[in-house]
Design a protein around this motif. Structure first.
Motif, PDB file in Angstrom:
ATOM      1  N   ASN A  26     -47.271  79.630  31.703  1.00 40.60           N
ATOM      2  CA  ASN A  26     -47.398  79.220  33.101  1.00 40.60           C
ATOM      3  C   ASN A  26     -46.350  79.900  33.978  1.00 40.60           C
ATOM      4  N   GLY A  27     -46.002  81.136  33.613  1.00 41.15           N
ATOM      5  CA  GLY A  27     -45.051  81.895  34.416  1.00 41.15           C
ATOM      6  C   GLY A  27     -43.611  81.501  34.226  1.00 41.15           C
ATOM      7  N   VAL A  28     -43.308  80.561  33.294  1.00 42.85           N
ATOM      8  CA  VAL A  28     -41.941  80.096  33.077  1.00 42.85           C
ATOM      9  C   VAL A  28     -41.501  80.519  31.691  1.00 42.85           C
ATOM     10  N   ALA A  29     -40.371  81.224  31.586  1.00 42.50           N
ATOM     11  CA  ALA A  29     -39.877  81.716  30.306  1.00 42.50           C
ATOM     12  C   ALA A  29     -38.747  80.832  29.800  1.00 42.50           C
ATOM     13  N   LEU A  30     -38.660  80.715  28.488  1.00 38.95           N
ATOM     14  CA  LEU A  30     -37.492  80.083  27.887  1.00 38.95           C
ATOM     15  C   LEU A  30     -36.342  81.075  27.922  1.00 38.95           C
ATOM     16  N   GLN A  31     -35.154  80.568  28.125  1.00 42.13           N
ATOM     17  CA  GLN A  31     -33.984  81.432  28.158  1.00 42.13           C
ATOM     18  C   GLN A  31     -32.874  80.760  27.366  1.00 42.13           C
ATOM     19  N   VAL A  32     -32.312  81.484  26.397  1.00 45.82           N
ATOM     20  CA  VAL A  32     -31.248  80.924  25.582  1.00 45.82           C
ATOM     21  C   VAL A  32     -29.933  80.991  26.348  1.00 45.82           C
ATOM     22  N   THR A  33     -29.363  79.823  26.610  1.00 45.13           N
ATOM     23  CA  THR A  33     -28.057  79.741  27.263  1.00 45.13           C
ATOM     24  C   THR A  33     -27.283  78.618  26.589  1.00 45.13           C
ATOM     25  N   PRO A  34     -25.967  78.545  26.806  1.00 40.44           N
ATOM     26  CA  PRO A  34     -25.203  77.425  26.223  1.00 40.44           C
ATOM     27  C   PRO A  34     -25.756  76.068  26.637  1.00 40.44           C
ATOM     28  N   ASP A  35     -26.300  75.985  27.845  1.00 39.84           N
ATOM     29  CA  ASP A  35     -26.846  74.714  28.314  1.00 39.84           C
ATOM     30  C   ASP A  35     -28.310  74.520  27.931  1.00 39.84           C
ATOM     31  N   ASN A  36     -28.958  75.565  27.459  1.00 42.74           N
ATOM     32  CA  ASN A  36     -30.374  75.486  27.114  1.00 42.74           C
ATOM     33  C   ASN A  36     -30.614  76.272  25.820  1.00 42.74           C
ATOM     34  N   PRO A  37     -30.301  75.643  24.664  1.00 39.14           N
ATOM     35  CA  PRO A  37     -30.353  76.372  23.400  1.00 39.14           C
ATOM     36  C   PRO A  37     -31.762  76.433  22.801  1.00 39.14           C
ATOM     37  N   GLN A  38     -32.782  76.289  23.620  1.00 41.55           N
ATOM     38  CA  GLN A  38     -34.144  76.356  23.103  1.00 41.55           C
ATOM     39  C   GLN A  38     -34.471  77.796  22.727  1.00 41.55           C
ATOM     40  N   ILE A  39     -35.028  77.990  21.513  1.00 41.06           N
ATOM     41  CA  ILE A  39     -35.333  79.353  21.075  1.00 41.06           C
ATOM     42  C   ILE A  39     -36.836  79.628  21.049  1.00 41.06           C
ATOM     43  N   PHE A  40     -37.657  78.604  20.873  1.00 37.10           N
ATOM     44  CA  PHE A  40     -39.102  78.779  21.043  1.00 37.10           C
ATOM     45  C   PHE A  40     -39.772  77.422  21.172  1.00 37.10           C
ATOM     46  N   ARG A  41     -40.986  77.470  21.686  1.00 40.28           N
ATOM     47  CA  ARG A  41     -41.761  76.246  21.890  1.00 40.28           C
ATOM     48  C   ARG A  41     -43.193  76.498  21.436  1.00 40.28           C
ATOM     49  N   VAL A  42     -43.751  75.524  20.733  1.00 42.28           N
ATOM     50  CA  VAL A  42     -45.168  75.540  20.366  1.00 42.28           C
ATOM     51  C   VAL A  42     -45.781  74.260  20.905  1.00 42.28           C
ATOM     52  N   GLY A  43     -46.653  74.390  21.900  1.00 36.65           N
ATOM     53  CA  GLY A  43     -47.197  73.206  22.531  1.00 36.65           C
ATOM     54  C   GLY A  43     -46.066  72.395  23.136  1.00 36.65           C
ATOM     55  N   GLY A  44     -46.005  71.117  22.768  1.00 32.91           N
ATOM     56  CA  GLY A  44     -44.933  70.263  23.269  1.00 32.91           C
ATOM     57  C   GLY A  44     -43.734  70.194  22.353  1.00 32.91           C
ATOM     58  N   ASP A  45     -43.750  70.924  21.243  1.00 31.44           N
ATOM     59  CA  ASP A  45     -42.645  70.891  20.284  1.00 31.44           C
ATOM     60  C   ASP A  45     -41.657  72.012  20.611  1.00 31.44           C
ATOM     61  N   VAL A  46     -40.397  71.625  20.832  1.00 26.64           N
ATOM     62  CA  VAL A  46     -39.346  72.577  21.185  1.00 26.64           C
ATOM     63  C   VAL A  46     -38.381  72.727  20.008  1.00 26.64           C
ATOM     64  N   TYR A  47     -38.015  73.969  19.713  1.00 26.64           N
ATOM     65  CA  TYR A  47     -37.113  74.264  18.611  1.00 26.64           C
ATOM     66  C   TYR A  47     -35.856  74.922  19.174  1.00 26.64           C
ATOM     67  N   THR A  48     -34.692  74.492  18.679  1.00 21.67           N
ATOM     68  CA  THR A  48     -33.419  74.922  19.226  1.00 21.67           C
ATOM     69  C   THR A  48     -32.651  75.785  18.229  1.00 21.67           C
ATOM     70  N   SER A  49     -31.550  76.348  18.724  1.00 22.72           N
ATOM     71  CA  SER A  49     -30.696  77.149  17.844  1.00 22.72           C
ATOM     72  C   SER A  49     -30.122  76.294  16.723  1.00 22.72           C
ATOM     73  N   ALA A  50     -29.921  75.002  16.976  1.00 19.27           N
ATOM     74  CA  ALA A  50     -29.441  74.104  15.920  1.00 19.27           C
ATOM     75  C   ALA A  50     -30.492  73.952  14.822  1.00 19.27           C
ATOM     76  N   ASP A  51     -31.770  73.896  15.221  1.00 21.06           N
ATOM     77  CA  ASP A  51     -32.842  73.838  14.233  1.00 21.06           C
ATOM     78  C   ASP A  51     -32.840  75.094  13.369  1.00 21.06           C
ATOM     79  N   PHE A  52     -32.594  76.240  14.004  1.00 27.09           N
ATOM     80  CA  PHE A  52     -32.589  77.493  13.250  1.00 27.09           C
ATOM     81  C   PHE A  52     -31.400  77.536  12.296  1.00 27.09           C
ATOM     82  N   SER A  53     -30.261  77.059  12.730  1.00 24.16           N
ATOM     83  CA  SER A  53     -29.094  77.008  11.845  1.00 24.16           C
ATOM     84  C   SER A  53     -29.360  76.119  10.641  1.00 24.16           C
ATOM     85  N   SER A  54     -30.033  74.989  10.877  1.00 17.99           N
ATOM     86  CA  SER A  54     -30.383  74.099   9.763  1.00 17.99           C
ATOM     87  C   SER A  54     -31.350  74.774   8.801  1.00 17.99           C
ATOM     88  N   ARG A  55     -32.282  75.554   9.368  1.00 21.00           N
ATOM     89  CA  ARG A  55     -33.248  76.263   8.514  1.00 21.00           C
ATOM     90  C   ARG A  55     -32.533  77.324   7.675  1.00 21.00           C
TER      91      ARG A  55
END
Length: 310
Positions: A26-55
């Motif tokens: 919808n014209g809005v991009a995710l952007q990795v910042t210290p305040d917004n650690p989201q790395i990707f989204r599928v539908g309504g599920d958001v995954y963060t850098s902390a999730d990736f570290s756990s993986r």
């Protein structure tokens, strides 16, 4: 682009090199910042850098500790991880798992709680399973079931009566022609106790999983027409009930479960020929629709390797 399929410790390890790491919804991009650690989204599920570290910890934490115990330095391990793009492969699997889980939800695919319990115990988990461990096992099983149901192969469905001699096979054929029931004859006279207990039914057999003589008959005999067949030193009366086969994936039959796919001799080939193209299309559609959004500027190699604390 390297794609690898391996059966290891009863689990499927998939490495899929996904092209591109930027997308918008919808014209809005995710952007990795210290305040917004989201790395990707599928539908309504958001995954963060902390999730990736756990993986990372889950997939390579123990391996890193083992390499250190064997005398490798942190610098050597760092070089190995970078050369093999291990963090990139793990990130790709995170995206894949998220897409497959979404597919499972939208298609009503569930998991067997008893199978989850068994997997947790096999990993040495607590008797009560532990919420996080149970969730991880449930998600893994869902992803594997989706994988199996979208992997296809030429298959035939047959039933068989196994006999000791050609004369016995001729006698069974005569009884069938006289109107006797195949299931009753298989139960009473087949020398294979496993199929006899099922009235001779072998279920659906992927191409290449049966002895060569039976495999050939499965794709050549007229349907619903019992015939005698010599397989090695034994004789069989075989009836092919159904078959699904053809040059395109749509003409082939999907596997019923991951267990069936895992036991198939041609499982790796079927996966490469049918699942990978299906998954590529699934991901492409998700990106095009904006259902999959990967953060601009996110580099999996920027996330620290899970070295143990010194």
């Amino acid at each position: 682009m390297v794609r690898r399929f391996a059966w290891a410790l009863g689990a499927l390890i998939l490495t899929i090199a996904l092209a591109g790491c930027q997308s918008t919804a919808n014209g809005v991009a995710l952007q990795v910042t210290p305040d917004n650690p989201q790395i990707f989204r599928v539908g309504g599920d958001v995954y963060t850098s902390a999730d990736f570290s756990s993986r990372l910890q889950l997939e390579i934490g123990a391996g890193v500790e083992n390499l250190l115990a064997q005398g490798q330095t942190r610098e050597e391990i760092q070089q190995l991880v970078e050369q093999q793009n291990i963090r990139g492969g793990i990130f790709d699997r995170m995206v894949q798992d998220a897409l497959l889980l979404q597919y499972a939800r939208s298609h009503g695919i569930g998991v067997d709680p008893a199978a989850v319990d068994s997997a947790v115990l096999a990993q040495g988990g607590p008797a009560d399973g532990g919420a996080a461990l149970r969730l991880g096992q449930a998600q893994s099983q869902l992803a594997l079931e989706v994988l199996a149901r979208n992997t296809r192969a030429d298959m035939f469905h047959a039933r068989v009566i196994q006999l000791a001699s050609e004369a016995d096979a001729d006698a069974v054929l005569a009884d069938l022609q006289a109107g006797n029931d195949f299931t009753d004859l298989a139960t009473a006279r087949s020398q294979d106790p496993v199929s006899a207990a099922k009235g001779g039914d072998l279920g659906w057999l992927p191409k290449g999983d049966s002895p060569a003589e039976l495999d050939s008959a499965g794709f050549s005999l007229a349907l619903n027409t019992p015939a005698k067949l010599q397989v090695g030193s034994v004789w069989q009366v075989v009836e092919v009930l159904e078959r699904q086969a053809g040059p395109t994936a749509a003409e082939k039959r999907p596997f019923d479960s991951f267990a069936q796919l895992q036991s198939s001799q041609g499982g790796q080939q079927f996966y490469q020929e049918t699942f990978l193209p299906w998954y590529d299309q699934l991901r492409q559609d998700a990106e095009t629709s904006g259902d999959l959004v990967i953060a601009q500027g996110f580099d999996p190699n920027s996330v620290p390797i899970p070295f143990p604390e010194q």
